[in-house]
Design a protein around this motif. Sequence first.
Motif, PDB file in Angstrom:
ATOM      1  N   SER A  18     -26.765  12.994  12.876  1.00 16.54           N
ATOM      2  CA  SER A  18     -26.371  11.685  13.380  1.00 16.54           C
ATOM      3  C   SER A  18     -26.252  11.757  14.900  1.00 16.54           C
ATOM      4  CB  SER A  18     -25.032  11.331  12.751  1.00 16.54           C
ATOM      5  OG  SER A  18     -24.820   9.967  12.848  1.00 16.54           O
ATOM      6  N   THR A  19     -26.709  10.714  15.616  1.00 18.78           N
ATOM      7  CA  THR A  19     -26.611  10.728  17.079  1.00 18.78           C
ATOM      8  C   THR A  19     -25.222  10.262  17.515  1.00 18.78           C
ATOM      9  OG1 THR A  19     -27.370   8.455  17.274  1.00 18.78           O
ATOM     10  CG2 THR A  19     -29.055  10.164  17.305  1.00 18.78           C
ATOM     11  N   HIS A  20     -24.906  10.511  18.804  1.00 18.06           N
ATOM     12  CA  HIS A  20     -23.601  10.077  19.320  1.00 18.06           C
ATOM     13  C   HIS A  20     -23.668   8.666  19.874  1.00 18.06           C
ATOM     14  CE1 HIS A  20     -25.632  11.106  23.031  1.00 18.06           C
ATOM     15  NE2 HIS A  20     -24.684  10.520  23.697  1.00 18.06           N
ATOM     16  N   TYR A  21     -24.825   8.009  19.792  1.00 19.15           N
ATOM     17  CA  TYR A  21     -24.967   6.681  20.395  1.00 19.15           C
ATOM     18  C   TYR A  21     -24.160   5.627  19.638  1.00 19.15           C
ATOM     19  CZ  TYR A  21     -28.835   9.082  22.606  1.00 19.15           C
ATOM     20  OH  TYR A  21     -29.586   9.984  23.298  1.00 19.15           O
ATOM     21  N   CYS A  22     -23.803   4.564  20.351  1.00 20.45           N
ATOM     22  CA  CYS A  22     -23.070   3.454  19.717  1.00 20.45           C
ATOM     23  C   CYS A  22     -23.992   2.733  18.728  1.00 20.45           C
ATOM     24  CB  CYS A  22     -22.614   2.442  20.759  1.00 20.45           C
ATOM     25  SG  CYS A  22     -21.790   3.124  22.201  1.00 20.45           S
ATOM     26  N   GLY A  23     -23.413   2.000  17.806  1.00 15.64           N
ATOM     27  CA  GLY A  23     -24.197   1.202  16.873  1.00 15.64           C
ATOM     28  C   GLY A  23     -25.041   0.175  17.631  1.00 15.64           C
ATOM     29  N   GLY A  24     -26.339   0.075  17.298  1.00 14.22           N
ATOM     30  CA  GLY A  24     -27.208  -0.914  17.938  1.00 14.22           C
ATOM     31  C   GLY A  24     -27.830  -0.457  19.238  1.00 14.22           C
ATOM     32  N   CYS A  25     -27.550   0.783  19.664  1.00 15.72           N
ATOM     33  CA  CYS A  25     -28.100   1.288  20.928  1.00 15.72           C
ATOM     34  C   CYS A  25     -29.597   1.556  20.794  1.00 15.72           C
ATOM     35  CB  CYS A  25     -27.389   2.576  21.315  1.00 15.72           C
ATOM     36  SG  CYS A  25     -28.095   3.388  22.755  1.00 15.72           S
ATOM     37  N   GLY A  28     -31.598   5.353  20.078  1.00 17.88           N
ATOM     38  CA  GLY A  28     -31.984   5.907  18.780  1.00 17.88           C
ATOM     39  C   GLY A  28     -33.404   5.529  18.412  1.00 17.88           C
ATOM     40  N   ILE A  29     -33.772   4.261  18.681  1.00 23.20           N
ATOM     41  CA  ILE A  29     -35.134   3.814  18.368  1.00 23.20           C
ATOM     42  C   ILE A  29     -36.129   4.547  19.270  1.00 23.20           C
ATOM     43  CG2 ILE A  29     -36.651   1.812  18.171  1.00 23.20           C
ATOM     44  CD1 ILE A  29     -34.225   0.042  17.945  1.00 23.20           C
ATOM     45  N   PRO A 224     -24.753  -6.368  18.346  1.00 22.18           N
ATOM     46  CA  PRO A 224     -26.102  -5.804  18.486  1.00 22.18           C
ATOM     47  C   PRO A 224     -27.246  -6.822  18.413  1.00 22.18           C
ATOM     48  CG  PRO A 224     -24.780  -4.371  17.127  1.00 22.18           C
ATOM     49  CD  PRO A 224     -23.938  -5.585  17.400  1.00 22.18           C
ATOM     50  N   LYS A 225     -27.185  -7.775  17.469  1.00 20.79           N
ATOM     51  CA  LYS A 225     -28.295  -8.725  17.355  1.00 20.79           C
ATOM     52  C   LYS A 225     -28.349  -9.644  18.575  1.00 20.79           C
ATOM     53  CE  LYS A 225     -31.595 -11.077  15.243  1.00 20.79           C
ATOM     54  NZ  LYS A 225     -31.926 -12.051  16.260  1.00 20.79           N
ATOM     55  N   LEU A 228     -30.045  -7.963  21.443  1.00 20.81           N
ATOM     56  CA  LEU A 228     -31.511  -7.997  21.351  1.00 20.81           C
ATOM     57  C   LEU A 228     -32.033  -9.374  21.763  1.00 20.81           C
ATOM     58  CD1 LEU A 228     -32.458  -5.971  18.152  1.00 20.81           C
ATOM     59  CD2 LEU A 228     -31.903  -5.176  20.422  1.00 20.81           C
TER      60      LEU A 228
END
Lengths: 245, 67
Positions: A18-25, A28-29, A224-225, A228
């Motif tokens: 699992s990455t340490h990035y926040c949700g929706g960052c 990761g993509i 997050p949405k 975007l």
Amino acid sequence: MKEAQKIFSRPRSLRNISTHYCGGCGHGIAHRLVAEIVDELGIRERVIAVAPVGCAVIAYDYWDFDCSEAAHGRALAVATGIKRVRPQNIVFTYQGDGDLAAIGTSETIHAANRGENVTVIFINNAIYGMTGGQMAPTTLLGQRTATTPAGRQIGVHGAPLKISEMLALLPAVKYIERVSLHSPQEVLKAKSAIKRAFQSQIDNLGFSMVEVLSACPTYWDMPPKKALDWIRDVMSKEFPLGRIK
Amino acid sequence: MAKVKIDIEKCKGCFLCVSFCPKRLIKPDSKLNRRGVRPAKMEIDSQCLGCAMCAVICPDCCIEIYK
């Protein structure tokens, strides 16, 4: 009934952690796209990544291929050294806007002007994510950050820095494209742009860069949405998408 | 028929998959995962097209698709 086939899963070059990035960052993509392309081009044994300082500082923990770490902003200087000593390797840097466009502007411009045959993945999220949401050179006019609580003003803080357009003026730069991660369709376009940039390095054409507009929901203070949607409606107006060079 | 497998322990609950599923088949789960967030859950497996929109936008690579 025939056996169900796996049509989408984690690429082999991306470690199963699992990455340490926040949700929706968006990081990761972008990490996944790079890993998928490394797998598809079959260059996992040849590729060397240079990680930045910023949120992506421990990208080397996530990618399952050779990585190096550079001092803040100096990823392209390190990449230059690696590529010159080991020209058979595929060398790329993965840098954020605070790293590439602020402290590392000099290294970026000179590496591009020398036409170093490296690839740059430039993650532009218009803010400093790691240090707590301060203004970055790419912050939009009027955008509220920790250091511009009333919004960025052109007379006080200057206008957003468009690194891609600046570098496109240099003759040694061969490929620059700006892409975004605001929808699945745009993610797929981003993937083909990154693949073209890597291919340009494999073909020894010269300096290539892909600028990726990526969301920082935490410091944009948006779900997050909505973050975007903000890229689609606001940010991509200031930073137009498409092939720049 | 396609099958979506979500790794609920890696899910950070950003719900971008929920927003981008063209048939709105993915919903937030009612239970929490070990992180303390409500993970995404495939509600109506039988109608899934296997378009992989959810997996493509997932920032944490939690989604596997079988078809």
